[in-house]
Write a protein that holds these residues in place. Structure first.
Motif, PDB file in Angstrom:
ATOM      1  N   ARG A 142       0.698  -1.140   0.037  1.00  0.00           N
ATOM      2  CA  ARG A 142       0.000   0.028   0.071  1.00  0.00           C
ATOM      3  C   ARG A 142       0.793   1.331  -0.052  1.00  0.00           C
ATOM      4  NH1 ARG A 142      -2.159   3.332   3.906  1.00  0.00           N
ATOM      5  NH2 ARG A 142      -1.234   1.683   5.626  1.00  0.00           N
ATOM      6  N   TRP A 143       0.505   2.178  -0.623  1.00  0.00           N
ATOM      7  CA  TRP A 143       1.259   3.566  -0.777  1.00  0.00           C
ATOM      8  C   TRP A 143       0.532   4.652  -0.730  1.00  0.00           C
ATOM      9  CZ3 TRP A 143      -0.324   0.382  -4.477  1.00  0.00           C
ATOM     10  CH2 TRP A 143      -1.079   0.771  -5.602  1.00  0.00           C
ATOM     11  N   GLY A 144       1.139   5.815  -0.228  1.00  0.00           N
ATOM     12  CA  GLY A 144       0.285   7.003  -0.076  1.00  0.00           C
ATOM     13  C   GLY A 144      -0.532   6.921   0.891  1.00  0.00           C
ATOM     14  N   SER A 145      -1.677   7.659   0.980  1.00  0.00           N
ATOM     15  CA  SER A 145      -2.624   7.498   1.813  1.00  0.00           C
ATOM     16  C   SER A 145      -3.994   6.639   1.698  1.00  0.00           C
ATOM     17  CB  SER A 145      -3.515   9.098   2.235  1.00  0.00           C
ATOM     18  OG  SER A 145      -3.899   9.689   0.918  1.00  0.00           O
ATOM     19  N   GLY A 146      -3.944   6.205   0.587  1.00  0.00           N
ATOM     20  CA  GLY A 146      -5.137   5.192   0.144  1.00  0.00           C
ATOM     21  C   GLY A 146      -5.126   3.739   0.934  1.00  0.00           C
ATOM     22  N   SER A 147      -6.150   3.045   0.481  1.00  0.00           N
ATOM     23  CA  SER A 147      -5.979   1.726   0.991  1.00  0.00           C
ATOM     24  C   SER A 147      -5.937   0.705   0.288  1.00  0.00           C
ATOM     25  CB  SER A 147      -7.487   1.535   1.442  1.00  0.00           C
ATOM     26  OG  SER A 147      -8.511   1.710   0.722  1.00  0.00           O
ATOM     27  N   LEU A 148      -5.735   1.294  -1.402  1.00  0.00           N
ATOM     28  CA  LEU A 148      -5.564   0.074  -2.490  1.00  0.00           C
ATOM     29  C   LEU A 148      -4.346  -0.516  -2.187  1.00  0.00           C
ATOM     30  CD1 LEU A 148      -6.332  -0.941  -5.051  1.00  0.00           C
ATOM     31  CD2 LEU A 148      -4.989   1.093  -6.255  1.00  0.00           C
ATOM     32  N   ARG A 149      -4.306  -1.816  -2.476  1.00  0.00           N
ATOM     33  CA  ARG A 149      -2.986  -2.616  -2.512  1.00  0.00           C
ATOM     34  C   ARG A 149      -2.694  -3.147  -3.894  1.00  0.00           C
ATOM     35  NH1 ARG A 149      -1.180  -3.501   2.781  1.00  0.00           N
ATOM     36  NH2 ARG A 149       0.417  -4.978   1.817  1.00  0.00           N
ATOM     37  N   TRP A 150      -1.320  -3.110  -4.198  1.00  0.00           N
ATOM     38  CA  TRP A 150      -1.114  -3.625  -5.477  1.00  0.00           C
ATOM     39  C   TRP A 150       0.481  -4.344  -5.159  1.00  0.00           C
ATOM     40  CZ3 TRP A 150      -4.220  -5.384  -8.899  1.00  0.00           C
ATOM     41  CH2 TRP A 150      -4.027  -5.749 -10.249  1.00  0.00           C
ATOM     42  N   VAL A 151       0.860  -4.974  -6.351  1.00  0.00           N
ATOM     43  CA  VAL A 151       2.303  -5.767  -6.093  1.00  0.00           C
ATOM     44  C   VAL A 151       3.297  -4.522  -6.014  1.00  0.00           C
ATOM     45  CG1 VAL A 151       2.529  -5.832  -8.566  1.00  0.00           C
ATOM     46  CG2 VAL A 151       3.865  -7.310  -7.085  1.00  0.00           C
ATOM     47  N   ARG A 152       3.147  -3.524  -6.693  1.00  0.00           N
ATOM     48  CA  ARG A 152       3.993  -2.225  -6.670  1.00  0.00           C
ATOM     49  C   ARG A 152       2.856  -1.055  -7.150  1.00  0.00           C
ATOM     50  NH1 ARG A 152       6.698  -5.638  -5.148  1.00  0.00           N
ATOM     51  NH2 ARG A 152       9.026  -6.076  -5.733  1.00  0.00           N
ATOM     52  N   PRO A 153       3.431   0.010  -6.537  1.00  0.00           N
ATOM     53  CA  PRO A 153       2.352   1.395  -6.952  1.00  0.00           C
ATOM     54  C   PRO A 153       2.046   1.244  -8.395  1.00  0.00           C
ATOM     55  CG  PRO A 153       4.231   2.319  -5.825  1.00  0.00           C
ATOM     56  CD  PRO A 153       4.677   0.654  -6.001  1.00  0.00           C
ATOM     57  N   LEU A 154       0.558   1.176  -8.655  1.00  0.00           N
ATOM     58  CA  LEU A 154      -0.201   1.430  -9.660  1.00  0.00           C
ATOM     59  C   LEU A 154      -0.481   2.676 -10.157  1.00  0.00           C
ATOM     60  CD1 LEU A 154      -1.989  -0.563 -11.514  1.00  0.00           C
ATOM     61  CD2 LEU A 154      -3.990   0.111 -10.035  1.00  0.00           C
ATOM     62  N   HIS A 155       0.052   3.071 -11.331  1.00  0.00           N
ATOM     63  CA  HIS A 155       0.307   4.313 -11.762  1.00  0.00           C
ATOM     64  C   HIS A 155      -1.088   4.707 -12.783  1.00  0.00           C
ATOM     65  CE1 HIS A 155       3.990   5.303 -10.249  1.00  0.00           C
ATOM     66  NE2 HIS A 155       4.544   4.277 -11.068  1.00  0.00           N
ATOM     67  N   SER A 156      -1.536   4.060 -13.710  1.00  0.00           N
ATOM     68  CA  SER A 156      -2.641   4.277 -14.568  1.00  0.00           C
ATOM     69  C   SER A 156      -3.192   2.820 -15.074  1.00  0.00           C
ATOM     70  CB  SER A 156      -1.927   5.001 -15.614  1.00  0.00           C
ATOM     71  OG  SER A 156      -1.248   4.140 -16.500  1.00  0.00           O
ATOM     72  N   ILE A 157      -4.494   3.008 -15.447  1.00  0.00           N
ATOM     73  CA  ILE A 157      -5.291   1.994 -15.940  1.00  0.00           C
ATOM     74  C   ILE A 157      -5.622   2.438 -17.372  1.00  0.00           C
ATOM     75  CG2 ILE A 157      -7.321   0.682 -15.711  1.00  0.00           C
ATOM     76  CD1 ILE A 157      -7.124   1.346 -12.582  1.00  0.00           C
ATOM     77  N   LEU A 158      -5.751   1.763 -18.279  1.00  0.00           N
ATOM     78  CA  LEU A 158      -5.971   1.713 -19.828  1.00  0.00           C
ATOM     79  C   LEU A 158      -7.333   0.822 -19.765  1.00  0.00           C
ATOM     80  CD1 LEU A 158      -3.909   1.788 -23.144  1.00  0.00           C
ATOM     81  CD2 LEU A 158      -5.955   0.583 -22.948  1.00  0.00           C
ATOM     82  N   CYS A 159      -8.474   1.467 -20.356  1.00  0.00           N
ATOM     83  CA  CYS A 159      -9.707   0.438 -20.480  1.00  0.00           C
ATOM     84  C   CYS A 159     -10.587   0.955 -21.463  1.00  0.00           C
ATOM     85  CB  CYS A 159     -10.472   0.395 -19.071  1.00  0.00           C
ATOM     86  SG  CYS A 159     -11.769  -0.871 -19.093  1.00  0.00           S
ATOM     87  N   THR A 160     -10.364   0.186 -22.667  1.00  0.00           N
ATOM     88  CA  THR A 160     -11.276   0.700 -23.952  1.00  0.00           C
ATOM     89  C   THR A 160     -12.359  -0.237 -24.289  1.00  0.00           C
ATOM     90  OG1 THR A 160      -9.676   0.140 -25.286  1.00  0.00           O
ATOM     91  CG2 THR A 160      -9.466   2.320 -24.828  1.00  0.00           C
TER      92      THR A 160
END
Length: 701
Positions: A142-160
């Motif tokens: 977990r990074w920053g002040s949020g509660s989201l957990r990911w293997v490493r900091p998640l920067h962006s999501i592409l979804c089309t």
């Protein structure tokens, strides 16, 4: 039909996690779509060090409409039940329901609930955040002040989402401030700018232009092809290594193959130790000189950038690290062959290491004593087994005593995967017999289904002793495998014993071997351990296409502990039961066994022993069966005594017609008690005759 493109862009994902993460992403998203009634034509997932990508093609635009009939309470039910039904069905009043009648339950209400399908992009906007939040990473942060957990900091999501003929729409959703859009980034150093993409084909092409190879299989192909070509250009051969290949492909997005070198003086270290050093520390390939068959003083590394200096600085950095690590390996190699301080009087270097193991009282298992005590057991058992496998007892005992000595060496301490192999090198260096030296490496084999079993008698004796000591020991302290748990790899040890026996065609009565084991309770566990071998043998034979019930039928005779003879019996039995005579005799023998089992409940076990009285046989079919039984039993017994199982089956085949004739013409449970008993005794003779080769009652069919 529309396609979905999803990319989760983050900091570097560990190489060992990438393949499973891609599979998990594909499964979680597609399973969620199917649960919502959305079918698709195909899906593919990919991973690079900085991204997970998924494409799902052939999706519908909308979720299908649903129509469900919901049964409600009976007509006249209490108002509370009526109101609950209306609320659950989404009805304003009973006028919107219909009444159906049932002959037993009377009249009751039925609601037809129709639900319009939702737009698939709306479903995706629900699914992807759920998947991200519940993603099964082995380790996450977990990074920053949020509660989201990911293997490493998640920067962006592409979804089309959209069809090939139109510009796709961006599927909008929110997940703790992480941007969702139609952009990604290229290579961290070579093309770090933002890239806007439309659909999967466009995405792959633009990534490639930005120095990112999306498909890990293609990255592996590039690495392997370029590495082979680079080695060939230098007159060398690449030593292929799947572990290095997969890890290297997981460390780079744009593979660049380079070659480095090290001092020739390091080639005095065994090739396997050099390869282990370079693999473990730098994830690099080694190369071989085809003229000598030995490694060359070169290595191949995989960079992630096209450097302006042609990779000279990258190569130099890797050379510095590898030089330092090879210096350590050379030190270990030379130190291990020198006298061990404090043990100089114990003989040769391996003997000194053995003495160190014994003196240190390293515990093998708290209930099975020290490693030194285990070595003594293995040596004693290897000497006892030597005559049965054609080995020299003294050599077998010597090899068994030295088999674990390399565990105390510096080289094996640094590279545990070299155990056994380094023992062979050190044994050869100190002048041990070639068979003894080879046994130090080979006694660990076979290590798995794809590994071959040793064939040299000394190695076979030590390998059997090592595996049997493990099995007998853990059976004695009741630490057997349970379910899927097998912490001591006892199933693998048993399969190893089976492979050693069968591949070398050894005659090795296991009960006698177990009885020789130096455990006070070894005789108490013999039958249970033999049953374990039977289960493992079933697995082995089933993988080879044999029927497990035939193994049961042979073990059902009791006392069957010669694995080679068991397999020969099973093979002969399988061929026999494949014939018409075999099938017919099996049916007759099982019929006889079923009758006997039923009647023995009335008369007691053993009531039909002793054979039928010839004077009470009145019908030709009875007399003919008894005569055939006597002839077949004698011939089968004689064939089995000479281990001619095909001959035994041929003898039993002569019973087919007499048995068929008996059951066609004779009433076994005659009203005359003496006649009934005599005929049951005749059936017992059928069971006894067939049991000379197998317990037919255990055979299916």
């Amino acid at each position: 039909m529309p396609d979905l493109l999803l990319e989760l862009f983050s900091e570097e994902i560990p190489a060992r996690m990438q393949a499973k993460a891609a599979d998990d992403l594909k499964k979680m998203v597609t399973d969620a779509l199917v649960e919502r009634g959305v079918v698709y034509e195909g899906a593919s997932a990919y991973a690079t060090p900085r991204r997970l990508a998924l494409t799902v093609h052939g999706l519908p635009i909308r979720q299908p409409d649903t129509r469900e009939e919901r049964k409600g309470p009976r007509v006249g039910a209490p108002d509370g039940a009526i109101q609950g039904f209306l609320k659950a069905a989404g009805l304003a009043s009973l006028d919107q329901a219909r009444i159906e009648s049932d002959p037993k339950k009377g009249e009751f209400y039925v609601a037809v609930v129709e639900k319009a399908g939702r737009a698939v992009p709306d479903l995706i906007a629900e699914i992807v955040p759920e998947v991200i939040r519940s993603f099964p990473w082995p380790k996450s942060m977990r990074w920053g002040s949020g509660s989201l957990r990911w293997v490493r900091p998640l920067h962006s999501i592409l979804c089309t989402f959209g069809p090939e003929t139109e510009d796709p729409e961006v599927v909008r959703f929110e997940i703790e401030g992480v941007a969702v859009g139609d952009t990604t980034k290229g290579h961290r150093f070579l093309a770090p700018g933002t890239i806007q993409v439309r659909r999967f084909e466009d995405y792959v092409a633009k990534l490639e232009a930005a120095k990112v190879v999306l498909d890990p299989a293609r990255r592996r192909d590039i690495i392997l092809t370029d590495a082979r070509n680079l080695a060939f250009a230098q007159g060398l051969e690449l030593v292929e290594d799947d572990a290095v290949l997969h890890e290297a492909a997981g460390l780079v997005e744009w593979p660049v193959v380079l070659m480095g070198s090290f001092e020739e003086s390091f080639l005095s270290v065994p090739d396997e130790a050099i390869q282990a050093t370079i693999r473990a520390n730098q994830k690099c390939f080694v190369v071989r000189n085809p003229k000598t068959g030995r490694l060359a003083n070169r290595f191949i590394l995989i960079a992630n950038i096209e450097a302006s200096d042609g990779g000279a600085a990258i190569v130099a950095g890797n050379e510095r690290v590898i030089r330092a690590r090879l210096s350590d390996a050379k030190f270990f190699w030379e130190t291990d062959q020198k006298p061990l301080p404090g043990y100089e009087d114990e003989g040769k270097p391996l003997d000194q290491r053995l003495a160190k193991i014994v003196a240190s009282n390293v515990v093998f298992h708290e209930k099975l004593g020290t490693q030194g005590q285990r070595i003594e057991r293995i040596a004693s058992l290897a000497r006892a087994l030597a005559p049965a496998v054609g080995a020299d007892p003294a050599k077998a005992e010597r090899a068994a005593r030295l088999a674990k000595a390399d565990l105390a060496t510096e080289m094996v301490g640094e590279f545990p995967e070299l155990q056994g192999l380094m023992g062979r090198y050190y044994a050869t260096a100190q002048g041990e017999d070639a068979a003894i030296a080879a046994a130090l490496e080979d006694h660990y084999r076979p290590k798995g289904a794809g590994d071959s079993a040793p064939t040299d008698p000394v190695a076979v004796a030590v390998a059997l002793a090592d595996k049997l000591d493990t099995l007998i020991g853990f059976w004695t302290i009741d630490e057997k495998p349970t379910g899927s748990k097998d912490p001591y790899a006892l199933r693998r040890a048993a399969l190893g014993v089976i492979r050693l026996v069968l591949d070398n065609r050894l005659r090795l009565p296991l009960l006698a071997v177990i009885a020789k084991a130096p455990f006070a309770k070894s005789n108490d566990i013999a039958d249970d351990l033999l049953a374990f071998f039977a289960d493992r043998l079933k697995v082995q034979l089933r993988e080879q296409g044999a029927r497990h019930d035939l193994v049961d039928a042979v073990f059902g005779l009791g006392g069957q502990d010669d694995l080679l003879l068991i397999v020969r019996r099973v093979e002969a039995l399988g061929r026999f039961l494949g014939s018409e005579d075999g099938k017919a005799l099996l049916a007759g023998a099982k019929r006889a066994a079923n009758i006997l089992r039923i009647e023995e409940k009335k008369d007691g076990a053993g009531a039909y022993a002793g054979g039928a009285d010839a004077s009470l046989l009145t019908e030709p079919e009875e007399k003919g069966l008894q005569a055939a039984l006597q002839t077949a039993r004698q011939a089968a017994t004689s064939a089995i005594d000479s281990e001619d199982y095909e001959g035994a089956m041929t003898a039993l085949a002569q019973l087919r017609r007499p048995v068929d004739a008996f059951f066609d013409k004779i009433l076994v449970n005659a009203e005359d008690a003496a006649l009934r008993l005599n005929r049951l005794k005749l059936l017992e003779e059928i069971r006894t005759a067939t049991r000379s080769v197998a317990d037919f009652s255990r055979i299916e069919g």
